[in-house]
Design a protein around this motif. Structure first.
Motif, short mmCIF file in Angstrom:
data_model
loop_
_atom_site.label_atom_id
_atom_site.label_comp_id
_atom_site.label_asym_id
_atom_site.label_seq_id
_atom_site.Cartn_x
_atom_site.Cartn_y
_atom_site.Cartn_z
N ILE A 197 -8.81 5.65 -7.00
CA ILE A 197 -8.36 4.26 -7.08
C ILE A 197 -8.01 3.89 -8.51
CG2 ILE A 197 -9.53 3.45 -4.99
CD1 ILE A 197 -11.84 2.52 -6.77
N GLU A 198 -8.65 4.52 -9.49
CA GLU A 198 -8.34 4.24 -10.89
C GLU A 198 -6.92 4.71 -11.23
OE1 GLU A 198 -12.65 4.31 -10.32
OE2 GLU A 198 -11.12 5.84 -9.94
N LYS A 199 -6.56 5.88 -10.74
CA LYS A 199 -5.22 6.42 -11.03
C LYS A 199 -4.14 5.58 -10.34
CE LYS A 199 -2.60 10.75 -11.21
NZ LYS A 199 -2.44 10.72 -12.67
N ILE A 200 -4.41 5.17 -9.11
CA ILE A 200 -3.45 4.32 -8.40
C ILE A 200 -3.26 3.01 -9.16
CG2 ILE A 200 -2.91 3.12 -6.25
CD1 ILE A 200 -4.84 5.12 -4.86
N GLY A 201 -4.38 2.41 -9.58
CA GLY A 201 -4.31 1.15 -10.30
C GLY A 201 -3.53 1.26 -11.60
N ALA A 202 -3.78 2.32 -12.36
CA ALA A 202 -3.07 2.51 -13.63
C ALA A 202 -1.57 2.68 -13.39
CB ALA A 202 -3.63 3.72 -14.36
N TRP A 203 -1.22 3.37 -12.32
CA TRP A 203 0.20 3.58 -11.98
C TRP A 203 0.86 2.26 -11.59
CZ3 TRP A 203 2.78 3.48 -7.09
CH2 TRP A 203 4.07 4.06 -7.08
N LEU A 204 0.19 1.47 -10.76
CA LEU A 204 0.72 0.17 -10.38
C LEU A 204 0.89 -0.74 -11.59
CD1 LEU A 204 -1.33 -0.43 -7.10
CD2 LEU A 204 1.13 0.06 -7.24
N ASP A 205 -0.04 -0.64 -12.54
CA ASP A 205 0.07 -1.44 -13.76
C ASP A 205 1.30 -1.03 -14.58
OD1 ASP A 205 -2.24 -2.83 -13.14
OD2 ASP A 205 -3.53 -1.59 -14.41
N GLU A 206 1.56 0.26 -14.66
CA GLU A 206 2.68 0.74 -15.46
C GLU A 206 4.02 0.41 -14.83
OE1 GLU A 206 4.50 4.83 -17.50
OE2 GLU A 206 2.59 4.91 -16.42
N PHE A 207 4.06 0.41 -13.49
CA PHE A 207 5.33 0.22 -12.79
C PHE A 207 5.23 -1.01 -11.87
CE2 PHE A 207 4.98 4.83 -13.56
CZ PHE A 207 6.08 4.99 -14.39
N PRO A 208 5.57 -2.17 -12.40
CA PRO A 208 5.36 -3.41 -11.63
C PRO A 208 6.27 -3.56 -10.42
CG PRO A 208 6.47 -3.86 -13.73
CD PRO A 208 6.02 -2.43 -13.77
N ASN A 209 7.30 -2.73 -10.28
CA ASN A 209 8.20 -2.84 -9.13
C ASN A 209 7.83 -1.83 -8.04
OD1 ASN A 209 10.27 -4.43 -8.07
ND2 ASN A 209 11.85 -2.93 -8.57
N THR A 210 6.55 -1.45 -8.01
CA THR A 210 6.08 -0.47 -7.03
C THR A 210 4.95 -1.05 -6.18
OG1 THR A 210 4.41 0.48 -8.50
CG2 THR A 210 6.63 1.44 -8.57
N ALA A 211 4.80 -0.44 -5.01
CA ALA A 211 3.68 -0.74 -4.12
C ALA A 211 3.27 0.59 -3.47
CB ALA A 211 4.07 -1.77 -3.06
N VAL A 212 2.20 0.57 -2.70
CA VAL A 212 1.77 1.77 -1.98
C VAL A 212 1.44 1.40 -0.55
CG1 VAL A 212 0.87 3.01 -3.99
CG2 VAL A 212 -0.64 1.45 -2.74
N ASP A 213 1.63 2.36 0.36
CA ASP A 213 1.07 2.19 1.69
C ASP A 213 -0.11 3.13 1.87
OD1 ASP A 213 1.71 4.66 2.96
OD2 ASP A 213 3.57 3.90 3.79
N MET A 214 -0.92 2.85 2.88
CA MET A 214 -2.18 3.56 3.09
C MET A 214 -2.08 4.69 4.12
SD MET A 214 -4.77 0.40 3.59
CE MET A 214 -5.28 -0.68 2.28
N ALA A 215 -0.91 4.90 4.68
CA ALA A 215 -0.77 5.73 5.86
C ALA A 215 -1.49 7.08 5.73
CB ALA A 215 0.71 5.96 6.17
N GLU A 216 -2.38 7.35 6.66
CA GLU A 216 -3.10 8.63 6.78
C GLU A 216 -3.96 8.94 5.56
OE1 GLU A 216 -4.56 11.65 8.88
OE2 GLU A 216 -3.13 10.18 9.66
N ARG A 217 -4.23 7.96 4.71
CA ARG A 217 -5.06 8.21 3.53
C ARG A 217 -6.22 7.22 3.41
NH1 ARG A 217 -2.07 11.82 4.19
NH2 ARG A 217 -0.65 12.83 2.69
N ILE A 218 -6.44 6.41 4.42
CA ILE A 218 -7.54 5.44 4.35
C ILE A 218 -8.87 6.16 4.21
CG2 ILE A 218 -8.78 3.68 5.68
CD1 ILE A 218 -6.05 2.74 6.70
N CYS A 219 -9.00 7.33 4.82
CA CYS A 219 -10.25 8.07 4.72
C CYS A 219 -10.60 8.41 3.27
CB CYS A 219 -10.19 9.35 5.56
SG CYS A 219 -8.88 10.50 5.10
#
Length: 323
Positions: A197-219
């Protein structure tokens, strides 16, 4: 998800469970041709079903490939598609005439990126794979991944050192995003950073025009919640405007209609419990217990509905937005 059949059984279950479906057309060898995938979604003729289009990498390198790819995208959008899917064959399968892998930052895609930016069309991208794919079996966090790659060593990247690394896959993605700051980009499967979650957060911070979906990775975030419940909850709260719910359920001719209805209902219900309650839970993908995240209603509404309307802007013009 992927609705690759004319049978409406899964749509019926979605209506019962108050879900609408975004079916993602994909340039995958185990799926029907792209045009046939589109026909099956359109055949449902439902206010609860819409699709994302794509293009084929077949004939890449021939003079007409780019025109064909853009024509496929235009046709899909004309038929109601809300975005364009880029699949992992880019970076993990398709190669140029010299045998080099065609990565996401290859110059051949520049005209496509320009076209999408000009027309405000989002990308949904599945690039790379879960990090487990590059790890030895005994270091994988999910027993489901261990079982799969033990049975399919031909797809286990730890056995394929000549393929691009996990880091190279993410670097190619980020090269494009740094060059095209106006590109609306949704990273499927937590953009292949599901393990942190730290890596995802840092990536979202760097690229404000991005989002993520959770498909098949909620586990994977459930696995992190086992030892870092507050961290996972803080992550979901902080990025509540940039996370979209998804499942990656595939419904095609290989599925029994009653089985897929039961399976979809179970997945939807288990995910809902994780996000809305503080129940003690278990997941089939790994050992151990974790607690539900118990998110506020307003955050649930964003993750399950409102964020899709924001990140796929043409969705707002479809009857699905009023269901």
């Amino acid at each position: 998800m992927h609705y690759n059949t004319y049978d409406a059984s899964l749509l019926e279950q979605a209506e019962l469970d108050n879900f609408s479906l975004i079916s993602i057309n994909t340039d995958a060898p185990f799926f029907d041709p792209i045009e046939d995938q589109e026909k099956k979604v359109l055949n449902l003729n439902s206010n609860r079903a819409i699709h994302i289009t794509t293009f084929t990498m077949t004939d890449w390198g021939r003079p007409n490939w780019l025109d064909t790819a853009i024509d496929q995208i235009k046709s899909g959008i004309k038929n109601g598609a809300i975005a364009v899917k880029f699949w992992k064959n880019i970076g993990m399968d398709s190669r140029d005439g010299n045998g080099n892998f065609i990565m996401f930052d290859h110059p051949c895609f520049e005209p496509i990126f320009d076209f999408l930016i000009e027309n405000n069309i989002p990308i949904l991208a599945h690039l790379g794979e879960p990090k487990n794919c590059w790890l030895p079996l005994d270091e994988m966090t999910m027993n489901s991944d261990q079982e799969y790659f033990r049975s399919h060593p031909e797809y286990h990247m730890a056995n394929l050192p000549d393929y691009p690394s996990y880091e190279q896959q993410l670097a190619a993605r980020d090269n494009v995003l740094r060059k095209h700051r106006d590109l609306r980009f949704i990273g499927a499967h937590f953009s292949s950073m599901e393990w942190s979650i730290e890596k995802i957060g840092a990536w979202l911070d760097e690229f404000p025009n991005t989002a993520v979906d959770m498909a098949e990775r909620i586990c994977h975030i459930q696995f992190q919640a086992k030892d870092n419940w507050s961290g996972v909850r803080d992550f979901l709260m902080k990025y509540q405007d940039r996370i979209l719910y998804g499942t990656d359920i595939i419904y095609d001719k290989t599925n029994d209609p009653s089985e897929i209805k039961n399976r979809a209902h179970w997945i939807w219900f288990q995910d809902w419990k994780f996000f809305t309650t503080n129940n003690t839970m278990e997941a089939p993908q790994f050992k151990g217990q974790f607690k539900g995240i118990e998110l506020p209603d307003k955050v649930i509404k964003k993750i399950y509905r409102e964020n899709a309307l924001t990140w796929y802007p043409s969705l707002q013009k479809h009857p699905i937005a009023n269901v």
